[in-house]
Design a protein around this motif. Structure first.
Motif, PDB file in Angstrom:
ATOM      1  N   UNK A 200       0.813  -1.215   0.000  1.00  0.00           N
ATOM      2  CA  UNK A 200       0.000   0.000   0.000  1.00  0.00           C
ATOM      3  C   UNK A 200       0.849   1.269   0.000  1.00  0.00           C
ATOM      4  N   UNK A 201       1.735   1.396   0.928  1.00  0.00           N
ATOM      5  CA  UNK A 201       2.570   2.598   1.010  1.00  0.00           C
ATOM      6  C   UNK A 201       3.508   2.722  -0.197  1.00  0.00           C
ATOM      7  N   UNK A 202       4.255   1.663  -0.562  1.00  0.00           N
ATOM      8  CA  UNK A 202       5.118   1.806  -1.737  1.00  0.00           C
ATOM      9  C   UNK A 202       4.346   2.149  -3.015  1.00  0.00           C
ATOM     10  N   UNK A 203       3.173   1.556  -3.202  1.00  0.00           N
ATOM     11  CA  UNK A 203       2.398   1.869  -4.400  1.00  0.00           C
ATOM     12  C   UNK A 203       1.856   3.296  -4.361  1.00  0.00           C
ATOM     13  N   UNK A 204       1.550   3.793  -3.188  1.00  0.00           N
ATOM     14  CA  UNK A 204       1.144   5.199  -3.064  1.00  0.00           C
ATOM     15  C   UNK A 204       2.275   6.142  -3.432  1.00  0.00           C
ATOM     16  N   UNK A 205       3.477   5.802  -3.005  1.00  0.00           N
ATOM     17  CA  UNK A 205       4.656   6.613  -3.360  1.00  0.00           C
ATOM     18  C   UNK A 205       4.899   6.549  -4.867  1.00  0.00           C
ATOM     19  N   UNK A 206       4.757   5.356  -5.457  1.00  0.00           N
ATOM     20  CA  UNK A 206       4.941   5.213  -6.906  1.00  0.00           C
ATOM     21  C   UNK A 206       3.921   6.056  -7.671  1.00  0.00           C
ATOM     22  N   UNK A 207       2.686   6.066  -7.196  1.00  0.00           N
ATOM     23  CA  UNK A 207       1.640   6.861  -7.852  1.00  0.00           C
ATOM     24  C   UNK A 207       1.977   8.347  -7.776  1.00  0.00           C
ATOM     25  N   UNK A 208       2.399   8.802  -6.601  1.00  0.00           N
ATOM     26  CA  UNK A 208       2.745  10.223  -6.435  1.00  0.00           C
ATOM     27  C   UNK A 208       3.955  10.593  -7.295  1.00  0.00           C
ATOM     28  N   UNK A 209       4.960   9.754  -7.321  1.00  0.00           N
ATOM     29  CA  UNK A 209       6.146  10.015  -8.130  1.00  0.00           C
ATOM     30  C   UNK A 209       5.796  10.035  -9.619  1.00  0.00           C
ATOM     31  N   UNK A 210       4.955   9.102 -10.045  1.00  0.00           N
ATOM     32  CA  UNK A 210       4.534   9.074 -11.450  1.00  0.00           C
ATOM     33  C   UNK A 210       3.760  10.333 -11.811  1.00  0.00           C
ATOM     34  N   UNK A 211       2.937  10.829 -10.886  1.00  0.00           N
ATOM     35  CA  UNK A 211       2.195  12.065 -11.139  1.00  0.00           C
ATOM     36  C   UNK A 211       3.169  13.226 -11.355  1.00  0.00           C
ATOM     37  N   UNK A 212       4.130  13.367 -10.465  1.00  0.00           N
ATOM     38  CA  UNK A 212       5.095  14.464 -10.563  1.00  0.00           C
ATOM     39  C   UNK A 212       5.888  14.359 -11.868  1.00  0.00           C
ATOM     40  N   UNK A 213       6.406  13.176 -12.175  1.00  0.00           N
ATOM     41  CA  UNK A 213       7.209  13.008 -13.389  1.00  0.00           C
ATOM     42  C   UNK A 213       6.379  13.181 -14.653  1.00  0.00           C
ATOM     43  N   UNK A 214       5.181  12.656 -14.654  1.00  0.00           N
ATOM     44  CA  UNK A 214       4.357  12.760 -15.864  1.00  0.00           C
ATOM     45  C   UNK A 214       3.934  14.201 -16.123  1.00  0.00           C
ATOM     46  N   UNK A 215       3.718  14.977 -15.074  1.00  0.00           N
ATOM     47  CA  UNK A 215       3.369  16.392 -15.256  1.00  0.00           C
ATOM     48  C   UNK A 215       4.534  17.153 -15.894  1.00  0.00           C
ATOM     49  N   UNK A 216       5.757  16.691 -15.642  1.00  0.00           N
ATOM     50  CA  UNK A 216       6.938  17.324 -16.247  1.00  0.00           C
ATOM     51  C   UNK A 216       7.198  16.792 -17.660  1.00  0.00           C
ATOM     52  N   UNK A 217       6.969  15.489 -17.864  1.00  0.00           N
ATOM     53  CA  UNK A 217       7.309  14.869 -19.141  1.00  0.00           C
ATOM     54  C   UNK A 217       6.236  15.030 -20.215  1.00  0.00           C
ATOM     55  N   UNK A 218       4.981  15.056 -19.833  1.00  0.00           N
ATOM     56  CA  UNK A 218       3.893  15.114 -20.823  1.00  0.00           C
ATOM     57  C   UNK A 218       3.994  16.331 -21.736  1.00  0.00           C
ATOM     58  N   UNK A 219       4.273  17.542 -21.227  1.00  0.00           N
ATOM     59  CA  UNK A 219       4.398  18.682 -22.144  1.00  0.00           C
ATOM     60  C   UNK A 219       5.579  18.547 -23.112  1.00  0.00           C
ATOM     61  N   UNK A 220       6.666  17.986 -22.638  1.00  0.00           N
ATOM     62  CA  UNK A 220       7.835  17.789 -23.497  1.00  0.00           C
ATOM     63  C   UNK A 220       7.493  16.798 -24.606  1.00  0.00           C
ATOM     64  N   UNK A 221       6.828  15.724 -24.241  1.00  0.00           N
ATOM     65  CA  UNK A 221       6.432  14.723 -25.226  1.00  0.00           C
ATOM     66  C   UNK A 221       5.404  15.281 -26.202  1.00  0.00           C
ATOM     67  N   UNK A 222       4.506  16.118 -25.718  1.00  0.00           N
ATOM     68  CA  UNK A 222       3.501  16.742 -26.594  1.00  0.00           C
ATOM     69  C   UNK A 222       4.191  17.632 -27.645  1.00  0.00           C
ATOM     70  N   UNK A 223       5.222  18.362 -27.235  1.00  0.00           N
ATOM     71  CA  UNK A 223       5.967  19.188 -28.194  1.00  0.00           C
ATOM     72  C   UNK A 223       6.694  18.319 -29.206  1.00  0.00           C
ATOM     73  N   UNK A 224       7.204  17.177 -28.761  1.00  0.00           N
ATOM     74  CA  UNK A 224       7.916  16.274 -29.659  1.00  0.00           C
ATOM     75  C   UNK A 224       6.973  15.641 -30.671  1.00  0.00           C
ATOM     76  N   UNK A 225       5.719  15.444 -30.284  1.00  0.00           N
ATOM     77  CA  UNK A 225       4.739  14.853 -31.185  1.00  0.00           C
ATOM     78  C   UNK A 225       4.361  15.822 -32.299  1.00  0.00           C
ATOM     79  N   UNK A 226       4.461  17.118 -32.034  1.00  0.00           N
ATOM     80  CA  UNK A 226       4.016  18.117 -33.024  1.00  0.00           C
ATOM     81  C   UNK A 226       4.930  18.217 -34.213  1.00  0.00           C
TER      82      UNK A 226
END
Length: 179
Positions: free
Chosen positions: A153-179
């Motif tokens: 439970x705790x490790x998966x919660x940390x993984x979810x939070x970390x994925x949220x933080x990283x994806x918020x940073x990576x998604x815009x970069x990837x969106x620009x690369x797709x264009x």
């Protein structure tokens, strides 16, 4: 589908594989697979993330050593942890459904990730109880939960939070690369 989205899905399938190989062996091994799935949903969206997980599972089913412990083939699916492997796809599908219905906000991401984990835990634990009973002997649901869910439970919660933080940073970069 165009080539770039397929490549992104393949890269995420490879990331799930790498995260499966980072393992702390226990009855149900601790891995980073759920982190990679959350990250795939956050960066690619639910549709491509679900495709990534399906590709990962198919690669393992045909025998490539993509699962924890460098295993592959149909054996891991029929073992006590096979339900969790299939549950990974359920996580991505739940998150995709929530994304399609409610949008891609951070709160939707977190809530759908929690629901997806709950579905994965439920399916995987039910599978664990059945397969454990068939191979070793009966096990109570409480014992299975203490083995298969509570420690994660705790490790998966940390993984979810970390994925949220990283994806918020990576998604815009990837969106620009797709264009």
């Amino acid at each position: 589908m165009k080539t770039k989205p397929l490549v992104y899905a393949a890269v995420m399938a490879a990331l799930i594989t790498l995260c499966a190989w980072i393992t702390i062996p226990t009855v149900v091994p601790f891995t980073l697979q759920t982190f990679a799935i959350f990250l795939a949903v956050g960066v690619l969206g639910g549709k491509l993330a679900s495709l990534s997980v399906a590709v990962y599972l198919l690669l393992g089913a045909v025998g490539l050593p993509v699962f924890s412990g460098f295993s592959g083939g149909l054996g891991p699916f029929s073992g006590v942890t096979g339900g969790y492997l299939l549950g990974f796809l359920l996580i991505a599908l739940v998150m995709w459904g929530a994304e399609a219905l409610l949008g891609r906000s951070p709160i939707i991401f977190v809530m759908s990730g929690i629901v997806g984990l709950a579905v994965c835990y439920a399916f995987g634990t039910a599978w664990f109880v059945l397969m454990y009973a068939a191979s070793t002997g009966p096990i109570g649901v409480a014992s299975a939960l203490w083995t298969c869910v509570i420690p994660f439970l705790l490790p998966d919660g940390v993984k979810l939070a970390l994925a949220l933080v990283l994806s918020r940073r990576l998604a815009p970069v990837l969106a620009r690369a797709r264009a």
